[in-house]
Structures are given as C-alpha cells and as structure tokens.
Design a protein around this motif. Structure first.
Motif, PDB file in Angstrom:
ATOM      1  N   LEU A  83      -9.090  -9.089  15.146  1.00  0.00           N
ATOM      2  CA  LEU A  83      -7.963  -7.909  14.384  1.00  0.00           C
ATOM      3  C   LEU A  83      -8.951  -8.974  12.248  1.00  0.00           C
ATOM      4  O   LEU A  83      -8.498  -8.117  11.598  1.00  0.00           O
ATOM      5  CB  LEU A  83      -7.048  -8.589  13.604  1.00  0.00           C
ATOM      6  N   LEU A  89      -7.703  -1.596   9.512  1.00  0.00           N
ATOM      7  CA  LEU A  89      -6.719  -2.233   8.969  1.00  0.00           C
ATOM      8  C   LEU A  89      -5.367  -2.547   7.705  1.00  0.00           C
ATOM      9  O   LEU A  89      -4.408  -2.344   6.959  1.00  0.00           O
ATOM     10  CB  LEU A  89      -5.988  -3.233   9.108  1.00  0.00           C
ATOM     11  N   HIS A  90      -6.976  -3.525   7.119  1.00  0.00           N
ATOM     12  CA  HIS A  90      -7.153  -3.698   5.773  1.00  0.00           C
ATOM     13  C   HIS A  90      -7.013  -2.087   5.104  1.00  0.00           C
ATOM     14  O   HIS A  90      -5.848  -2.422   3.733  1.00  0.00           O
ATOM     15  CB  HIS A  90      -8.236  -4.255   4.905  1.00  0.00           C
ATOM     16  N   ARG A  93      -3.105  -0.624   5.704  1.00  0.00           N
ATOM     17  CA  ARG A  93      -1.457  -1.004   5.613  1.00  0.00           C
ATOM     18  C   ARG A  93      -0.585  -0.256   4.621  1.00  0.00           C
ATOM     19  O   ARG A  93       0.433  -0.051   4.319  1.00  0.00           O
ATOM     20  CB  ARG A  93      -1.587  -2.353   5.344  1.00  0.00           C
ATOM     21  N   SER A 108       2.257   3.294  13.387  1.00  0.00           N
ATOM     22  CA  SER A 108       1.631   1.743  13.580  1.00  0.00           C
ATOM     23  C   SER A 108       0.283   2.673  13.967  1.00  0.00           C
ATOM     24  O   SER A 108       0.063   4.179  14.323  1.00  0.00           O
ATOM     25  CB  SER A 108       2.580   1.733  15.338  1.00  0.00           C
ATOM     26  N   ILE A 109      -1.617   1.852  13.836  1.00  0.00           N
ATOM     27  CA  ILE A 109      -1.986   2.110  14.671  1.00  0.00           C
ATOM     28  C   ILE A 109      -2.433   1.369  15.602  1.00  0.00           C
ATOM     29  O   ILE A 109      -1.916   0.095  16.419  1.00  0.00           O
ATOM     30  CB  ILE A 109      -3.381   1.202  13.875  1.00  0.00           C
ATOM     31  N   GLU A 121      -0.719  -2.783  14.097  1.00  0.00           N
ATOM     32  CA  GLU A 121      -0.488  -3.061  12.822  1.00  0.00           C
ATOM     33  C   GLU A 121       0.829  -2.041  13.243  1.00  0.00           C
ATOM     34  O   GLU A 121       0.800  -1.017  13.196  1.00  0.00           O
ATOM     35  CB  GLU A 121      -1.375  -2.736  11.682  1.00  0.00           C
ATOM     36  N   LEU A 135       2.889  -5.767  16.844  1.00  0.00           N
ATOM     37  CA  LEU A 135       1.680  -6.623  16.515  1.00  0.00           C
ATOM     38  C   LEU A 135       1.382  -6.891  18.572  1.00  0.00           C
ATOM     39  O   LEU A 135       2.005  -7.864  18.870  1.00  0.00           O
ATOM     40  CB  LEU A 135       0.634  -7.509  15.931  1.00  0.00           C
TER      41      LEU A 135
END
Length: 262
Positions: A83, A89-90, A93, A108-109, A121, A135
């Motif tokens: 991760l 993800l960064h 968010r 959610s991903i 995430e 998670l």
C-alpha cells in the motif's frame, strides 16, 4: 478459506498455507479467537492450530490474551509494502471522503482476490450505519457493483475464466446473481458504472465504477454504498452512479498526469 491441500502438487508448502489460513481466520467481527474458534473457521484440526498459533505468537504475528489470540501489529508489515507506494489511494482519499459526506454513505476502492474483492481504502461519514468496510474487508464479486466494475476490466478470455471459477466456487451465488453480474459488467463497459438496489447488504443501494488496470495487470474499482432512506427514488441511478464515474475518471487522469511527470 485457503485451499490448503491442493491435489498432487509436490511443490506446495502445506504447513505455510495452514499458517496463513490461521492469520486469515481473524476478521473485524472476530478479532479475538481461541484455538477452537480458529479450527472451526479455518477447517484445520485443533492440535495443528495450537502448534501454528504458538509459532505465530513466538514470531510476533499473534498476541495471546488468556486462552485467546489476536493479530499483533507486526502483521501490518505484510501489507504495508503493497500500500505504501500505491499512488492511486493517495490521490483518491480526499475526493472519496467528500463523496461519502455528500451522500451519507461509504466509498471504497477495491481489487480482485480470486472470486472475491478486497477493499484497500474506505471513506465514510462518522456513523456506524451498517457493518464497516475497511482495509482488508473482503466479499464476493458476484453480487456486488465493485465486482462488476473490477471484472469489466478483464479481457474476454480472462472474464470467461473468472466466470467459470465463480460458478465452480459458489454455485448458489452463481445461480442467484450470474445474470445481474453479467448485466453489471455490460453497464460498466457501456456507461462507466453499474448500480444495484438492496443487494448484498440489505437496506442499502450501491454503485460501482472501474478506475484502471495498472502495469501489473491489477484491476482497481471504486464503489459507493448508501442507506436506502437517504436516497430519492432514482438517485442511485441518476446521481450516484454518474458522480462515481466522474470520480473514477478524475483519479485516472490525475494518476496519469503524475506518472507522466515523473
């Protein structure tokens, strides 16, 4: 549950597989388990479980509290390398959190894990409306819009193989959801999102949208789930789905820009 005894595979390390099955037995609703609990959950006999939990506790992956075990923080070392450098993800968010707050749901991903998805995430409003989706939370691909969105990114041969795998692994889910699953994939490919009403988690509607398939051929998708009482009649179709597609497009564009600039 892991397939811990595949037939006629001399190279397969069964003891390692059983140790991983012990670690996977722990869930958000099962954070503390006895050897008997783990044996029932994993399908491994209790004496073997006792040896494995003893070993995992000595290695620092489990902590013992009286007659029960729980995961230790050391277990995070296994997932952190996956991760830490996942730029997707960064990027996602802040926008995920904004959408979750706007809709009063969760965003959610996820990615594919066999016949399941696993969440990487989750953003949510500050309410425990239904079971959490954080998670590592996993679920079946077949009944879910995130499943539609992930599998829509597979090639036709890959999709055919995945459908066969799901039919074999979960015949009851296949009988109930295969038709809507294929329709959801077509919707993702044609419109960029799919929707489902009251499926998988009762009392909620959901939407899903493909994000991308990376250079390692891993598929990523975004899903949104909202309680029915917070939605107007066609809002999941007319607003939530398109907004989720727009978010997926934005994430993809930002990631492409970052990768081009590097």
């Amino acid at each position: 549950m892991l397939d811990i005894e595949p037939e006629r595979d001399a190279a397969f390390a069964t003891t390692l597989a059983k140790g991983l099955a012990v670690l996977e037995a722990f869930r958000p609703d099962q954070i503390s388990m006895s050897n008997l609990d783990i044996a029932r959950s994993s399908g491994i006999n209790r004496p073997t479980v006792a040896r494995l939990t003893y070993t995992l506790e000595k290695l620092g992956y489990l902590k013992q509290e009286k007659s029960k075990y729980r995961l230790s923080w050391r277990a995070l070392m296994l997932v952190n390398p996956l991760l830490a450098n996942l730029k997707l993800l960064h990027i996602a968010r802040p926008s995920m959190q904004k959408l979750a707050e706007d809709l009063g749901g969760t965003v959610s991903i996820g990615t594919i894990d066999g016949t399941n998805f696993v969440y990487l995430e989750t953003a949510r409003v500050n309410e425990n409306i239904w079971s959490s989706q954080d998670l590592g939370t996993a679920g079946p691909l077949l009944p879910t819009t995130v499943g539609h969105s992930l599998c829509a990114q597979l090639s036709e041969p890959e999709l055919a193989a995945k459908l066969s795998e799901m039919e074999s692994a979960s015949p009851e889910l296949w009988e109930k959801y295969s038709q809507s699953f294929i329709q959801g994939i077509e919707s993702c490919r044609n419109r960029g999102f799919s929707v489902a009403r009251g499926v998988w988690i009762p009392g909620t509607h959901s939407a899903g949208a493909p994000i991308l398939r990376d250079n390692n051929f891993e598929c990523f998708a975004i899903g949104c789930r909202v309680p029915v009482y917070r939605l107007s009649l066609n809002q999941i179709e007319d607003e939530v789905g398109p907004r989720l597609k727009s978010l997926a497009d934005s994430i993809r564009s930002q990631l492409k820009y970052i990768m081009t600039a590097v």
